[in-house]
Design an enzyme around this catalytic site. Structure first.
Site, short mmCIF file in Angstrom:
data_model
loop_
_atom_site.label_atom_id
_atom_site.label_comp_id
_atom_site.label_asym_id
_atom_site.label_seq_id
_atom_site.Cartn_x
_atom_site.Cartn_y
_atom_site.Cartn_z
N ALA A 183 33.72 -10.53 15.96
CA ALA A 183 32.83 -11.34 16.81
C ALA A 183 31.84 -10.52 17.63
O ALA A 183 30.84 -11.05 18.10
CB ALA A 183 33.67 -12.20 17.75
N LEU A 186 25.97 -9.44 13.11
CA LEU A 186 25.92 -10.66 12.30
C LEU A 186 26.48 -11.85 13.06
O LEU A 186 25.89 -12.94 13.06
CB LEU A 186 26.70 -10.46 11.00
CG LEU A 186 26.76 -11.69 10.08
CD1 LEU A 186 25.38 -12.04 9.55
CD2 LEU A 186 27.73 -11.46 8.92
N LYS A 190 29.28 -10.65 1.76
CA LYS A 190 28.97 -9.60 0.81
C LYS A 190 28.84 -8.27 1.56
O LYS A 190 28.61 -8.29 2.78
CB LYS A 190 27.70 -9.92 0.04
CG LYS A 190 26.39 -9.65 0.80
CD LYS A 190 25.21 -9.71 -0.12
CE LYS A 190 23.94 -9.31 0.57
NZ LYS A 190 23.80 -7.91 0.87
N TYR A 204 21.60 -16.30 0.79
CA TYR A 204 20.39 -16.74 0.11
C TYR A 204 20.56 -18.08 -0.58
O TYR A 204 19.60 -18.84 -0.74
CB TYR A 204 19.91 -15.67 -0.88
CG TYR A 204 18.65 -15.01 -0.39
CD1 TYR A 204 18.68 -14.18 0.72
CD2 TYR A 204 17.42 -15.27 -0.99
CE1 TYR A 204 17.52 -13.62 1.22
CE2 TYR A 204 16.26 -14.70 -0.49
CZ TYR A 204 16.32 -13.88 0.61
OH TYR A 204 15.17 -13.34 1.12
N GLU A 219 10.56 -6.30 1.83
CA GLU A 219 10.65 -6.23 3.30
C GLU A 219 9.63 -5.21 3.77
O GLU A 219 9.41 -4.18 3.10
CB GLU A 219 12.05 -5.81 3.74
CG GLU A 219 13.11 -6.87 3.47
CD GLU A 219 14.51 -6.44 3.86
OE1 GLU A 219 15.34 -7.33 4.15
OE2 GLU A 219 14.79 -5.23 3.87
N HIS A 242 21.70 -11.56 -4.44
CA HIS A 242 20.65 -12.54 -4.10
C HIS A 242 19.81 -12.92 -5.31
O HIS A 242 19.70 -14.11 -5.67
CB HIS A 242 19.71 -11.98 -3.02
CG HIS A 242 20.36 -11.72 -1.71
ND1 HIS A 242 21.53 -12.33 -1.32
CD2 HIS A 242 20.00 -10.92 -0.67
CE1 HIS A 242 21.85 -11.91 -0.11
NE2 HIS A 242 20.95 -11.06 0.30
N LYS A 289 12.19 -7.55 -8.73
CA LYS A 289 11.63 -6.46 -7.93
C LYS A 289 12.14 -6.62 -6.51
O LYS A 289 12.01 -7.71 -5.93
CB LYS A 289 10.11 -6.51 -7.99
CG LYS A 289 9.42 -5.39 -7.23
CD LYS A 289 7.92 -5.31 -7.57
CE LYS A 289 7.13 -6.48 -7.07
NZ LYS A 289 5.66 -6.25 -7.17
N ARG A 309 6.36 -8.84 3.74
CA ARG A 309 7.70 -9.42 3.67
C ARG A 309 7.60 -10.72 2.87
O ARG A 309 6.83 -11.60 3.22
CB ARG A 309 8.22 -9.71 5.08
CG ARG A 309 9.52 -10.49 5.14
CD ARG A 309 9.97 -10.67 6.58
NE ARG A 309 11.08 -11.61 6.68
CZ ARG A 309 10.96 -12.90 6.95
NH1 ARG A 309 9.75 -13.41 7.17
NH2 ARG A 309 12.02 -13.68 7.04
N GLN A 332 10.56 -17.34 1.44
CA GLN A 332 10.23 -16.89 2.79
C GLN A 332 9.08 -15.90 2.71
O GLN A 332 8.91 -15.25 1.68
CB GLN A 332 11.44 -16.26 3.48
CG GLN A 332 11.88 -14.94 2.86
CD GLN A 332 13.07 -14.31 3.56
OE1 GLN A 332 13.93 -14.98 4.09
NE2 GLN A 332 13.11 -13.00 3.55
#
Length: 524
Positions: free
Chosen positions: A45, A49, A181, A212, A249, A273, A366, A374, A410
């Site tokens: 916790a 993440l 993951k 994802y 990114e 992903h 890719k 991004r 995105q």
């Protein structure tokens, strides 16, 4: 977009309702929940993440009345912390991003009052017994359903699962575990992890999360395909020339190089992903929208693919670069990365599906860090029009006339189709235009975070967006030979400047299959 004549469907769409019944409707909390309670324990916790994604997602679910009437959230980590300190930590990350903003502060305090903390080691049965006692105090005799979210490094998954199941499993309800993951580093380590987890859990208790799959545009992918007749006949080798799955990114490892260097871009992005998106894109129509039927079709796609070879892959690593007077560090400049590291921060690959629908169609992937922008998107490039009457208008570059369907995951979620049309006027001049569905322009409702959908699915036992063990095995079998070859031969990555479009080798790879990367042009 043209006006819609039928006002009722328009009203439904504006209100965010679906024209297609989902596999399982997410229910609002109601009085039928009185006999049971859900206890959600976030293991790890105090990590990033948990703070940035999991607790805010749980609050968003609570705010929209999607959590059961009776629920408790526990944070569990090694750090010493009181309930009040946990609440203060969580409060800093919660936002009132949801449409109904009037009573957000009040809702936030109600949510935080249901958050508690238990300090303990991840391999201590005694500490998990203490957690069990506290959970029972809050469950107050109701049927207890328990969800454990493992927001911890993979090397301690098994210890935490062992202790949780032996000391804190539910006595009269369900117990489920969400595993983040990466699921191993190759086929062998993944199989060993699965085998170890199954000593303590059944397969239907394990929820392997790939966030994802919870993203809105990936959720919409099967709707787009299976509920629109216009796409059904086009979705095959007869009309599709190539499919591109692009992830980029515009930042580097930013101090997280130690973690990243152990995995690299292929394990971190491609094997999970992008491969998951490919499987959903390419699968045959499932028997139903039930989780097992969907996952069966995804596994068939993965098993129809040949393992990757080094000849079908280009790897790269970003180097330092100065632009506009600003100096950007290279990958090995990160103090947490070994100076002689050959770990790829970029990879491009060509994959093929050996079945009747997709035989011969290149699926180009890719993925890279420290690139010029991004983005995450699927680009479907259709074949050239046979005997096109208007070829003269496009010159020798027929790619300019290619229809292309773009699904942008995105940022700025969108679906658009590139078409050719005549520019108004007396001459015959052709133009390339987009039929564009830009989500933020079409829908006023804010798009939920992927973790919200996946957490809610796990609570409700909906498994279609989670990865089954045989699916995981099939995915690793495609990439493990390549990863071993890269490691054993110590293949040196092609270096590319921070903020560039990546290695030149990626263009040669695409050209090998008579393909141009679709993201290189200027987007409209």
């Amino acid at each position: 977009m043209p006006a819609i004549e039928d006002e009722a469907p328009l009203k439904n769409l504006k209100e965010g309702s679906s024209l297609v019944t989902p596999p399982k409707e997410h229910k609002k909390s109601n009085d039928n929940d009185d006999k049971s309670t859900v206890s959600i324990t976030v293991v790890g916790a105090s990590g990033d993440l948990a703070k940035k994604k999991i607790f805010p997602a749980l609050f968003a679910l609570y705010y929209e009345d999607c959590l059961p009437k009776h629920f408790t959230i526990f944070g569990y980590a090694r750090s010493k912390m009181t309930d009040a300190e946990l609440r203060n930590m969580v409060r800093k990350t919660l936002t009132c991003r949801i449409d109904k903003r009037e009573n957000c502060g009040e809702k936030m305090e109600e949510f935080l009052s249901r958050c508690f903390y238990q300090s303990g080691q991840y391999d201590s049965e005694e500490n998990f017994e203490e957690l069990d006692k506290k959970l029972k105090e809050h469950e107050t005799g109701r049927v207890s359903n328990r969800l454990f979210y493992l927001s911890i490094p993979p090397n301690i998954f098994v210890n935490a699962v062992k202790c949780a199941t032996l000391s804190a499993t539910s006595a009269n309800g369900w117990t489920r575990v969400i595993v983040e993951k990466p699921f191993g580093r190759d086929s062998e380590s993944s199989a060993a992890l699965t085998s170890a987890l199954k000593q303590y859990l059944e397969e239907d208790q394990i929820f392997r999360i790939d966030h994802y799959l919870g993203k809105e545009l990936i959720e919409n992918l099967s709707v787009l395909r299976f509920s629109n007749l216009i796409f059904e006949p086009l979705w095959s080798r007869q009309y599709i020339r190539n499919v591109q799955l692009i992830f980029s990114e515009d930042f580097g490892t930013e101090g997280r190089g130690g973690y990243f260097d152990h995995y690299g871009i292929i394990r971190d992005i491609m094997q999970n992903h992008l491969l998951q998106i490919l499987a959903i894109f390419a699968m045959e129509t499932p028997v139903s929208l039930d989780a097992e039927d969907i996952r069966n079709e995804k596994v068939k796609v993965l098993r129809s693919m040949m393992p990757l070879r080094a000849d079908d892959v280009v790897i790269g690593q970003y180097k330092s670069h100065t632009k506009g007077g600003v100096s950007y560090p290279g990958y090995t400049d990160d103090k947490t990365v070994p100076k002689d590291s050959l770990t790829p921060t970029f990879a491009a690959a060509a994959l093929f599906i050996n079945n009747a629908r997709w035989d011969g169609v290149p699926f180009l992937m890719k993925a890279g860090k420290a690139l010029h922008n991004r983005r995450a998107e699927i680009r479907v490039q259709f074949r050239h029009v046979p005997g096109n009457l208007y070829n003269r208008s496009f010159g020798t570059d027929l790619d300019r006339a290619t229809n292309e369907l773009v699904i942008r995951v995105q940022p700025d979620e969108a679906i658009y189709l590139k078409i050719n049309n005549k520019v108004p006027g007396l001459g015959m001049r052709l133009d390339r235009s987009n039929l564009n569905l830009l989500y933020k322009a079409r829908y006023s409702k804010e798009i939920p975070c992927a973790y919200e959908r996946l957490l809610l699915d796990a609570i409700e036992g909906e498994r279609r967006l989670f990865i089954r063990s045989d699916e995981l095995d099939a995915a690793w079998s495609l990439f493990t030979p390549l990863l071993k070859e890269l490691d054993e031969k110590k293949i040196i990555p092609e270096y590319y400047p921070y903020g560039s479009r990546g290695p030149v080798g990626a263009h040669y790879l695409a050209a090998k299959y008579n393909v141009k990367w679709g993201d290189l042009g200027v987007e409209e």
